[in-house]
Design a protein around this motif. Structure first.
Motif, short mmCIF file in Angstrom:
data_model
loop_
_atom_site.label_atom_id
_atom_site.label_comp_id
_atom_site.label_asym_id
_atom_site.label_seq_id
_atom_site.Cartn_x
_atom_site.Cartn_y
_atom_site.Cartn_z
N THR A 42 -76.71 0.24 -61.28
CA THR A 42 -75.24 -0.64 -59.32
C THR A 42 -75.74 0.57 -58.49
O THR A 42 -75.52 0.70 -56.88
CB THR A 42 -73.69 0.08 -59.70
OG1 THR A 42 -73.77 1.41 -60.06
CG2 THR A 42 -73.31 -0.65 -60.68
N ALA A 43 -76.97 1.30 -58.20
CA ALA A 43 -77.43 1.93 -57.42
C ALA A 43 -78.13 1.13 -55.74
O ALA A 43 -78.71 -0.03 -56.78
CB ALA A 43 -78.68 3.28 -57.61
N GLY A 44 -77.38 1.48 -55.12
CA GLY A 44 -77.75 0.94 -53.64
C GLY A 44 -77.04 -0.22 -53.43
O GLY A 44 -76.95 -1.37 -52.44
N ILE A 45 -75.77 -0.77 -54.45
CA ILE A 45 -74.49 -1.48 -54.17
C ILE A 45 -73.40 -1.15 -53.71
O ILE A 45 -73.37 0.17 -53.45
CB ILE A 45 -74.36 -1.99 -55.73
CG1 ILE A 45 -75.18 -2.56 -56.24
CG2 ILE A 45 -73.21 -3.49 -55.41
CD1 ILE A 45 -76.04 -4.30 -55.68
N GLY A 46 -73.43 -1.47 -52.43
CA GLY A 46 -71.63 -1.03 -52.14
C GLY A 46 -70.79 -1.83 -51.17
O GLY A 46 -70.43 -3.27 -51.46
N PRO A 47 -69.84 -1.45 -51.30
CA PRO A 47 -68.63 -2.04 -50.81
C PRO A 47 -68.66 -2.74 -49.80
O PRO A 47 -69.43 -3.03 -48.69
CB PRO A 47 -67.61 -0.84 -50.14
CG PRO A 47 -67.60 0.46 -50.28
CD PRO A 47 -69.56 -0.23 -50.93
N VAL A 64 -71.35 1.82 -47.07
CA VAL A 64 -73.07 2.35 -47.36
C VAL A 64 -72.87 2.00 -49.45
O VAL A 64 -71.87 1.41 -49.50
CB VAL A 64 -72.12 4.16 -47.88
CG1 VAL A 64 -72.42 4.41 -46.52
CG2 VAL A 64 -71.08 4.26 -48.39
N THR A 65 -74.10 2.45 -49.80
CA THR A 65 -74.17 1.95 -50.72
C THR A 65 -74.17 3.63 -52.00
O THR A 65 -74.16 4.56 -51.68
CB THR A 65 -75.21 1.75 -51.53
OG1 THR A 65 -76.10 2.27 -50.60
CG2 THR A 65 -75.34 0.33 -50.08
N TYR A 66 -73.74 3.09 -53.36
CA TYR A 66 -73.86 3.65 -54.56
C TYR A 66 -75.37 4.37 -54.43
O TYR A 66 -75.98 3.49 -54.45
CB TYR A 66 -73.42 3.67 -55.42
CG TYR A 66 -73.35 3.61 -57.21
CD1 TYR A 66 -72.54 5.19 -57.21
CD2 TYR A 66 -74.03 4.16 -58.29
CE1 TYR A 66 -72.47 5.48 -58.18
CE2 TYR A 66 -74.87 4.55 -59.47
CZ TYR A 66 -73.79 5.54 -59.26
OH TYR A 66 -73.16 6.14 -60.69
N ASP A 88 -75.31 -8.57 -53.57
CA ASP A 88 -76.80 -10.04 -52.99
C ASP A 88 -77.57 -9.70 -54.04
O ASP A 88 -78.36 -10.61 -54.41
CB ASP A 88 -77.08 -8.82 -51.98
CG ASP A 88 -75.92 -8.38 -50.37
OD1 ASP A 88 -75.41 -9.65 -51.17
OD2 ASP A 88 -76.27 -7.51 -50.06
N VAL A 144 -67.93 1.26 -55.66
CA VAL A 144 -68.47 1.47 -56.57
C VAL A 144 -68.85 2.91 -56.87
O VAL A 144 -68.36 3.66 -56.07
CB VAL A 144 -70.17 1.12 -55.88
CG1 VAL A 144 -70.80 0.72 -56.77
CG2 VAL A 144 -70.23 -0.30 -55.53
N GLU A 148 -70.05 -6.63 -50.34
CA GLU A 148 -70.60 -7.02 -51.02
C GLU A 148 -70.55 -7.80 -51.59
O GLU A 148 -69.04 -7.42 -52.44
CB GLU A 148 -71.64 -6.36 -51.49
CG GLU A 148 -72.86 -5.76 -50.93
CD GLU A 148 -74.33 -4.74 -51.55
OE1 GLU A 148 -74.93 -5.72 -52.82
OE2 GLU A 148 -74.58 -3.51 -51.24
#
Lengths: 589, 457
Positions: A60-65, B26-28, A37, A14, A67
């Motif tokens: 896209t903040a809070g999205i991560g690999p 982890v997330t962006y 999600d 991301v 998902e």
């Protein structure tokens, strides 16, 4: 969203609006995917074996690999049908008012709302009859969408055959109201709702050469730098030069029947201004509120950048749909530079080889393809409807430098150029359209129309006035060196008339309700009145007892300076004033 | 859930590359704390989340971080600011930690500092006139509540003095002056400049209604990227949840953009103009667009960002992109400053796009818009005459043109050069009419005749 089996992959990267996912063997280019999600909306823009690069239309903040990514099987489409008018959408056609209802005044993510109301029932009048042979584009029925616009419900472009049954009455856009049997004997259920992929132009029968002016009420534009209905115009200018004010004036006063206004990466308050003003402003052609002929696409500068890229396509697809009904459409895109920058940003994240100034190498072809969707066309269907789609693109060149790639690539494909000038804007000369650099290539096409509909000598007067302004610019340089006193009588007369052209004709106050819009016939009369000064004085120039200073002091010139205050329908007043100019000037020698 | 990993692999400028074990996620934009071997902590956020590798942007200096022994802890949420009304009167650093020696803030709630875009349909059109007491702003470039109006300045020009004067005078005015708050953010400015504002606010008592975020030139560069966002988050909270009219002043945006460039260069991104990242327009927009009003809510966020034009160049990318987003600009002129004129507002290139909304009967006065149209046109022409007079000599100008020349001089001397006084809007307008008397009456074409008769006494 689809009945195909859903296929899923997994996110491996991301970075801002770009997401890379693996396990995407079955993905298609430009297919819509749901990311993570929270099921954010994205579109596949590159396939690399098992991996797909996806541009995501939401933050896209809070999205991560790790998902999931789900493929929907659909490409990016818009919903077309009654209910589009008066709406305000974001870049991917989500209605902003519905989003507000759902999540409040700040736009959060993962909101799923339909573009068109699925529950509202529309009163459909059947126009075609059972047994008719119909092809794509034929009108089956009509719906009064707003008091201004009758929505034509058409056969979808790729369907033709025999109309088996059709009923009028109250329907939602998803109710089947007609059935068409094609040549292979297959029956198609017809509903009012059509979907169309935004990146593919809607089909037409054929394109024609534009030959009518789009009347905008702007004197500088209509008289000197006319845009033809079905043509394309570029309006570049540095900040503060009045791009947005000009675009909004066009949206208010031009004689198109439907306006699609795309706020692409611009200010939120500007869209609000349109939303607040338009319902209260009258359409000058019908007297109805302007909002009833308007569709807004608002993807402001702080909304996700990928959706900005999509917004111009969403807008133009909707515009084409109404063009197909046989209407005149004007589309304003403010600003196409932000669209180009969105392309650059995605290109950079994809690590593409950059072209000029970091823009992707395909910038030129994308811009050309977009403006090529404008046109004066024979619409699809067997009743020979004609429709026009005029496109007006604002360009925001960095530093006001027109040599940058977006401006240059736009100028190569648009035939009308309204160059805004910060010097004029500083002196509060609005519209700040520079008359020395601007041009239109439609002048010859529409000359016939102007001669017939406005006045036989209109094109002639126009050329004369333009010539005066060009000569003035050259003289100005001379004046700077030697002073105005050393000029000949003829030259001083020229300066006098040119000044009047600038101050009394070209200068136009967009915020004055009277001055903001001038009908084209009045423009002609104003121009003629001003030029009468030149014509009347011409014969006197060589006479010995003629003093140019006496001419400058004439009272009647003050009245010419207020020529814009004469009502448009009072032609006698114009004639009278011209007569007085002629008489008073002749009396000088 | 917090996850801690040992493997900080590379450190490049403000970036740290953290290896992640198989299956860890982890997330962006997630917040990261990197703990050094001696226990010291550094804050950062995830710039790029890859399978097995996270690129972390540090908000603090990378100095002293060793690839060996440093631990990265992922906090599972984005950068948040704890907000409460107790923030008023307090001073914080560029990361939102109190630095005034007072107690920690007990947060009423925690807000993501990036905020969310305001829905254009929910916005209320800004149209409430704010009187700043400065003629060149109130009359010629009217500021309204919810507007974003930057000050374009240059090194050595008195932009701070002007910003402080606006803050001081705008707070005193108005029917709901008590409901007014100032949020101030300093980004990479020298200590003295920051202290100047603090002292100003203390002197006038405005400090009670202020929230200050201070990142001085010797503080970490990258922290500056968070600083304005903290300020705007606090402002939005005070405005839209507590119903206050908030004026946000942040200086200097040029330093902020240079911090952006530093991060971009460390990531080896394709640079745009001047080496600044291609997404700088979008990034700046996420700051400026947080100004505004919301339908049905009491408060407002008005922004006055201050930036210095490198080499006084208005086409510099920072200034240029800002001008395309903000609703006008106040430009300071070096030549005026050299003549000893204060405030040295260059009238012609300055502009307020929303001024039409705040002018006229019931807001200022009916003659406002007509009068200033005439002032602008006359001043522009007067300046042209001044140029001409240099070449040809003043005596070769016509009588009318000479009156324009005189007008331009007097306009600068009287109208612009008001010093630190606080002028009522009506006072400003009357000054304008007085000046127009210099010109022949027949030259007043831009303003309606009945207004001339009524106001030109």
């Amino acid at each position: 969203m689809t009945d195909k089996p859903s296929r899923t992959g997994t996110i491996i990267k991301v970075a801002g609006p770009l997401v890379v996912a693996t396990g995407m063997k079955n993905a298609k280019m430009f297919e819509v995917a749901r990311i993570g999600d929270e099921r954010l909306v994205g579109e596949i823009i590159r396939l690399n074996g098992d991996e797909a690069a996806i541009q995501v239309y939401e933050e896209t903040a809070g999205i991560g690999p790790g998902e999931p990514v789900e493929l929907t099987g659909d490409t990016m489409t818009v919903d077309l049908g009654p209910g589009l008018l008066t709406s305000i959408y974001d870049g991917i056609q989500r209605p902003l008012s519905a989003i507000e209802k759902e999540v409040g005044p700040f736009i959060t993510r993962g909101v799923e709302v339909k573009a068109l109301d699925r529950d509202k029932k529309w009163d459909l009048k059947a126009v075609a009859k059972a047994g008719d042979k119909v092809t794509g584009g034929d009108v089956l029925g009509t719906v009064q969408e707003t008091t201004l616009i009758e929505h034509k419900v058409m056969v979808p472009p790729h369907i033709s055959g025999k109309l088996k049954e059709i009923t009028g009455g109250k329907f939602t856009i998803e109710d089947v109201f007609a059935k068409i049997e094609d040549e292979d004997g297959k029956t198609h259920d017809i509903i009012m709702l059509q979907k169309w992929p935004i990146r593919i132009p809607r089909p037409i029968q054929e394109k024609k050469v534009p030959n009518m002016p789009l009347k905008t009420g702007g004197r500088s534009i209509d008289t000197f730098f006319t845009l033809a209905k079905g043509g394309a115009a570029a309006i570049p200018g540095p900040f503060g030069a009045g791009k947005t004010v000009t675009q909004q004036s066009l949206a208010k006063f031009c004689d198109a029947q439907i306006i699609v206004y795309i706020g692409c990466g611009e200010r939120g308050n500007e869209m609000t201004e349109v939303l607040v003003e338009f319902p209260h402003l009258e359409d000058p052609n019908t007297g109805e509120p302007l909002m009833k002929r308007t569709i807004l696409i608002a993807n402001t500068s702080n909304m996700p950048v990928a959706a900005r890229e999509a917004s111009v396509y969403t807008g133009i697809t909707i515009a084409e749909y109404y063009r197909d009904m046989g209407y005149d459409i004007a589309l304003m895109a403010d600003s196409t530079s932000r669209w180009a920058e969105a392309m650059r940003e995605m290109g950079g994240r994809l690590e593409e080889m950059p072209g000029e100034e970091g823009y992707p190498a395909y910038l030129a072809s994308k811009i050309a393809a977009f403006y090529e969707r404008a046109g004066y066309v024979d619409c699809l269907g067997s009743d020979n409807r004609e429709g026009t789609l005029s496109v007006i693109g604002a360009v925001s060149p960095p530093g006001g430098d027109f040599s940058e790639p977006v401006t240059q690539n736009t100028l190569r494909v648009t035939k009308t150029f309204w160059g805004l000038d910060s010097k004029l804007a500083y002196a509060r000369h609005y519209p700040a359209i520079n008359w020395l650099t601007s041009y239109t290539l439609y002048a010859d096409n529409i000359e016939g129309y102007l001669k017939k509909e406005v006045a036989e000598d209109f094109p002639l007067l126009r050329n004369e006035a333009m010539d005066l302004l060009q000569k003035e610019a050259k003289l100005e340089e001379l004046v700077r060196l030697v002073g105005a006193d050393s000029l000949s009588n003829a030259e001083q007369l020229l300066l006098l008339v040119a000044k009047s052209l600038r101050e009394d004709f070209l200068f136009q106050n967009a915020f004055d309700p009277e001055d903001a819009r001038t009908p084209i016939r009045k423009q002609y009369l104003m121009l003629k009145t001003i030029l009468t000064i030149a014509h009347a004085a011409e014969d006197l120039l060589d006479k010995e007892n003629f003093e140019i200073d006496d001419l400058k002091k004439l009272e009647v010139l003050q009245e010419v300076a207020r020529v814009k205050e004469i009502p448009a329908d009072d032609e006698a007043a114009f004639e009278k004033l011209m007569g007085r100019v002629q008489k008073d000037i002749s009396a000088l020698a | 859930m917090q996850k801690q990993f040992k493997t900080v692999k590379d450190i490049v400028g403000p970036l740290a590359f953290v290896e992640l074990p198989e299956g860890e996620k982890v997330t962006y934009e997630e917040l990261v704390i990197i703990t050094l071997s001696d226990g010291e902590e550094r804050l950062g956020k995830v710039l790029e989340a890859n399978k097995g590798l996270a690129v972390v942007q540090l908000f603090e200096s990378p100095q002293g971080i060793a690839t060996d022994g440093a631990k990265a802890r992922f906090l599972g949420h984005t950068f948040e600011l704890g907000v409460s009304e107790d923030m008023l009167g307090r001073t914080f650093n560029g990361r939102g930690v109190p630095i005034d020696g007072g107690p920690a803030i007990i947060a009423e709630k925690k807000l993501d500092i990036n905020g969310n875009p305001m829905n254009p349909t929910s916005r209320e059109m800004p149209d409430d006139f704010i009187q700043t007491g400065i003629s060149t702003i109130d009359s010629l470039n009217t500021l309204v509540r919810g507007q974003k109006l930057p000050i374009f300045s240059g090194s050595g020009l008195p932009h701070n003095k002007l910003a402080a004067q606006i803050a001081r005078q705008a707070t005193v005015q108005g029917k709901d002056g008590g409901n007014f708050a100032i949020v101030f953010a300093a980004m990479g400015v020298p200590f003295e400049e920051a202290q100047y504002f603090i002292n100003e606010f203390k002197k006038t008592g405005a400090i009670e209604n202020s929230v200050l975020f201070i990142n001085t030139a010797d503080n970490p560069v990258i922290e500056r990227i968070a600083t304005p966002r903290l300020a705007l988050t606090a402002a939005e909270y005070l405005a839209f949840e507590k119903g206050m009219h908030v004026l946000v002043i942040y200086t200097d945006v040029t330093n902020y953009c240079e911090a952006l460039r530093e991060v971009s260069a460390a990531r080896k991104e394709v640079p745009g103009r001047g080496g600044f990242p291609g997404y700088m327009y979008t990034d700046l927009a996420t700051l400026y667009e947080r100004a505004g009003r919301i339908q049905g809510k009491e408060g407002s966020v008005t922004q006055i960002p201050v930036m210095t034009m490198p080499n006084d160049d208005k086409t510099h990318p920072i200034i240029d992109l800002t001008g395309y987003i903000t609703e006008g600009q106040i430009v300071l002129g070096r030549d005026l400053h050299k003549k000893g004129i204060y405030p040295p507002v260059a009238v012609l290139p300055s502009l307020s796009r929303l001024m039409g909304k705040g002018q006229g009967e019931g807001k200022t006065r009916e003659d406002h818009s007509g009068l200033i149209g005439q002032l602008f046109a006359a001043y522009a022409y007067g300046l042209e005459m001044r140029e001409l007079a240099v070449i040809l000599g003043e005596s070769s100008l016509s009588e009318t043109d000479q009156s324009y020349l005189k007008f331009a001089d007097e306009f600068e001397k009287v109208f612009v050069n008001q010093g630190e006084t606080n002028r009522d809007i009506k006072d400003s307008l009357n000054h304008g009419w007085d000046l127009l008397k210099i010109l022949p009456r027949t030259e007043l074409k831009r303003v309606k005749k009945d207004l001339v008769d009524k106001y030109m006494k």
